[in-house]
Design a protein around this motif. Structure first.
Motif, mmCIF file in Angstrom:
data_model
loop_
_atom_site.group_PDB
_atom_site.id
_atom_site.type_symbol
_atom_site.label_atom_id
_atom_site.label_comp_id
_atom_site.label_asym_id
_atom_site.label_seq_id
_atom_site.Cartn_x
_atom_site.Cartn_y
_atom_site.Cartn_z
ATOM 1 N N UNK A 10 -8.004 5.157 -2.975
ATOM 2 C CA UNK A 10 -7.906 4.149 -1.934
ATOM 3 C C UNK A 10 -6.613 4.219 -1.145
ATOM 4 N N UNK A 11 -6.661 3.595 0.043
ATOM 5 C CA UNK A 11 -5.465 3.413 0.826
ATOM 6 C C UNK A 11 -4.596 2.366 0.159
ATOM 7 N N UNK A 12 -3.284 2.464 0.391
ATOM 8 C CA UNK A 12 -2.352 1.500 -0.173
ATOM 9 C C UNK A 12 -2.034 0.437 0.861
ATOM 10 N N UNK A 13 -1.648 -0.736 0.401
ATOM 11 C CA UNK A 13 -1.377 -1.836 1.317
ATOM 12 C C UNK A 13 -0.335 -2.784 0.784
ATOM 13 N N UNK A 14 0.008 -3.784 1.531
ATOM 14 C CA UNK A 14 0.985 -4.778 1.132
ATOM 15 C C UNK A 14 1.207 -5.856 2.190
ATOM 16 N N UNK A 15 2.080 -6.872 2.032
ATOM 17 C CA UNK A 15 2.830 -7.734 2.949
ATOM 18 C C UNK A 15 2.472 -9.108 3.423
ATOM 19 N N UNK A 50 -9.088 2.575 -7.755
ATOM 20 C CA UNK A 50 -9.858 1.752 -6.841
ATOM 21 C C UNK A 50 -9.166 0.434 -6.572
ATOM 22 N N UNK A 51 -9.028 0.062 -5.294
ATOM 23 C CA UNK A 51 -8.449 -1.224 -4.949
ATOM 24 C C UNK A 51 -7.089 -1.092 -4.311
ATOM 25 N N UNK A 52 -6.170 -1.988 -4.702
ATOM 26 C CA UNK A 52 -4.822 -2.011 -4.160
ATOM 27 C C UNK A 52 -3.826 -1.818 -5.297
ATOM 28 N N UNK A 53 -2.860 -0.955 -5.083
ATOM 29 C CA UNK A 53 -1.929 -0.602 -6.155
ATOM 30 C C UNK A 53 -0.489 -0.729 -5.694
ATOM 31 N N UNK A 54 0.293 -1.535 -6.404
ATOM 32 C CA UNK A 54 1.728 -1.608 -6.166
ATOM 33 C C UNK A 54 2.369 -0.352 -6.740
ATOM 34 N N UNK A 55 3.405 0.152 -6.058
ATOM 35 C CA UNK A 55 4.047 1.392 -6.492
ATOM 36 C C UNK A 55 4.656 1.275 -7.883
ATOM 37 N N UNK A 56 5.050 0.045 -8.286
ATOM 38 C CA UNK A 56 5.641 -0.161 -9.612
ATOM 39 C C UNK A 56 4.789 -1.133 -10.426
ATOM 40 N N UNK A 57 3.483 -0.976 -10.335
ATOM 41 C CA UNK A 57 2.561 -1.890 -11.011
ATOM 42 C C UNK A 57 2.718 -1.837 -12.527
ATOM 43 N N UNK A 119 -5.825 -7.782 5.065
ATOM 44 C CA UNK A 119 -5.263 -8.037 6.389
ATOM 45 C C UNK A 119 -4.059 -7.151 6.665
ATOM 46 N N UNK A 120 -3.203 -7.010 5.658
ATOM 47 C CA UNK A 120 -2.007 -6.191 5.843
ATOM 48 C C UNK A 120 -2.398 -4.733 6.085
ATOM 49 N N UNK A 121 -3.374 -4.246 5.313
ATOM 50 C CA UNK A 121 -3.838 -2.869 5.495
ATOM 51 C C UNK A 121 -4.406 -2.659 6.884
ATOM 52 N N UNK A 122 -5.203 -3.621 7.366
ATOM 53 C CA UNK A 122 -5.803 -3.491 8.682
ATOM 54 C C UNK A 122 -4.742 -3.509 9.777
ATOM 55 N N UNK A 294 -2.168 3.689 5.521
ATOM 56 C CA UNK A 294 -3.429 3.412 4.843
ATOM 57 C C UNK A 294 -3.448 3.916 3.412
ATOM 58 N N UNK A 295 -2.351 4.153 2.806
ATOM 59 C CA UNK A 295 -2.296 5.035 1.653
ATOM 60 C C UNK A 295 -2.885 4.556 0.344
ATOM 61 N N UNK A 296 -2.772 4.662 -0.809
ATOM 62 C CA UNK A 296 -3.446 5.421 -1.817
ATOM 63 C C UNK A 296 -4.110 4.713 -2.956
#
Length: 297
Positions: A10-15, A50-57, A119-122, A294-296
């Motif tokens: 998946x694309x990565x997101x945040x914010x 799959x989904x959204x992943x924080x870099x330091x999850x 929303x942040x990803x979009x 859109x990362x990962x």
């Protein structure tokens, strides 16, 4: 008939802003029950794709049918807080709140969390697309560098940008008086053609190294994932990867091919990736920080 298994990258997101839950009751405050954050497990070291992943999850939750890997931190705040930022979701809680209560609060806020991440990803996607001016002479990201968009009107009888070498040009032919949208669409046809040829080449290169066979490649325009793999050998890769350096494209290719051996994200899966790409963690990090926004994984 059993449907094929599928794993996605998946694309990565945040914010977005902090939204606190209710403050602790007097009884809770007077009778604290500290719970320390456990050391990250092997699962935290290799979070689900799959989904959204924080870099330091270091914790994961299934929210609204989506896997969200988030960073959990203890803090001196008086309530549980949620922050959707550049790195993804961060959840902070005071020491007296148990992990069970934290997980319950995350579930309670699941709709808000997933909506804000989406929303942040979009917004990131829109910002990247708007950053490209689809006109003659514009610079377009391509394989980690830029090429010049050279627009030729059909019947004009001359090639624009002929002073540039072929690997510096993105050539498109459009009708006279073509709109920006027509130029963009023609440019994207060229980019997708380049992407298909390159992805096939990289699949052919890495598949024998992993000892797997892929059966079919499809280009994807998904807004939430870089790629996916099914156990029937069908690989889907997002054509927008063509904007990124080959090192990041290769990471996605290897990631999806590795699923043909391990249809999961277990330690064995990451060991499989590491067999042919020992520096996959660095490439994965670079993909998350990609300007495509859109990362990962």
């Amino acid at each position: 008939m059993r449907a094929p298994l599928q794993f996605v990258l998946d694309f990565f997101t945040g914010g977005d802003p902090v939204v606190p839950t209710s403050a602790p009751t007097p009884a809770q405050a007077s009778n604290p029950s500290p719970t320390r954050l456990p050391a990250p497990s092997s699962e935290a070291a290799h979070p689900p794709a799959a989904g959204f992943v924080h870099a330091a999850a270091n914790r994961h939750a299934q929210l609204q049918g989506v896997m969200v890997s988030f960073r959990f931190e203890r803090s001196r705040r008086k309530s549980i807080g949620f922050l959707v930022g550049a790195d993804g979701l961060v959840v902070r809680a005071p020491n007296w709140v148990t992990l069970r209560e934290v997980d319950a609060a995350v579930q309670e806020k699941s709709a808000w969390i997933v909506a804000k991440l989406q929303q942040f990803k979009e917004r990131q996607t829109e910002q990247f697309q708007k950053a490209i001016e689809w006109r003659h002479g514009a610079e377009v990201p391509f394989l980690g560098r830029t090429v010049q968009l050279c627009v030729l009107e059909r019947g004009a009888g001359r090639v624009l940008g002929q002073d540039l070498s072929p690997d510096e040009v993105l050539p498109v032919t459009v009708p006279p008086g073509a709109s920006v949208t027509q130029v963009r669409d023609a440019a994207q046809v060229w980019l997708k053609k380049q992407a298909k040829a390159l992805f096939e080449q990289r699949l052919h290169h890495f598949a024998p190294l992993l000892g797997v066979r892929w059966q079919k490649l499809s280009l994807s325009s998904a807004s939430t994932r870089w790629g996916s793999a099914r156990n029937d050998g069908h690989i889907r890769l997002n054509w927008r990867l063509i904007h990124l350096p080959i090192s990041q494209i290769d990471y996605v290719v290897v990631h999806e091919l590795a699923h043909l051996r391990e249809m999961n994200h277990s330690p064995r899966f990451w060991e499989t990736v590491g067999e042919v790409m020992p520096d996959y963690a660095q490439r994965r990090k670079a993909l998350r920080q990609s300007p495509v926004g859109l990362a990962d994984d």
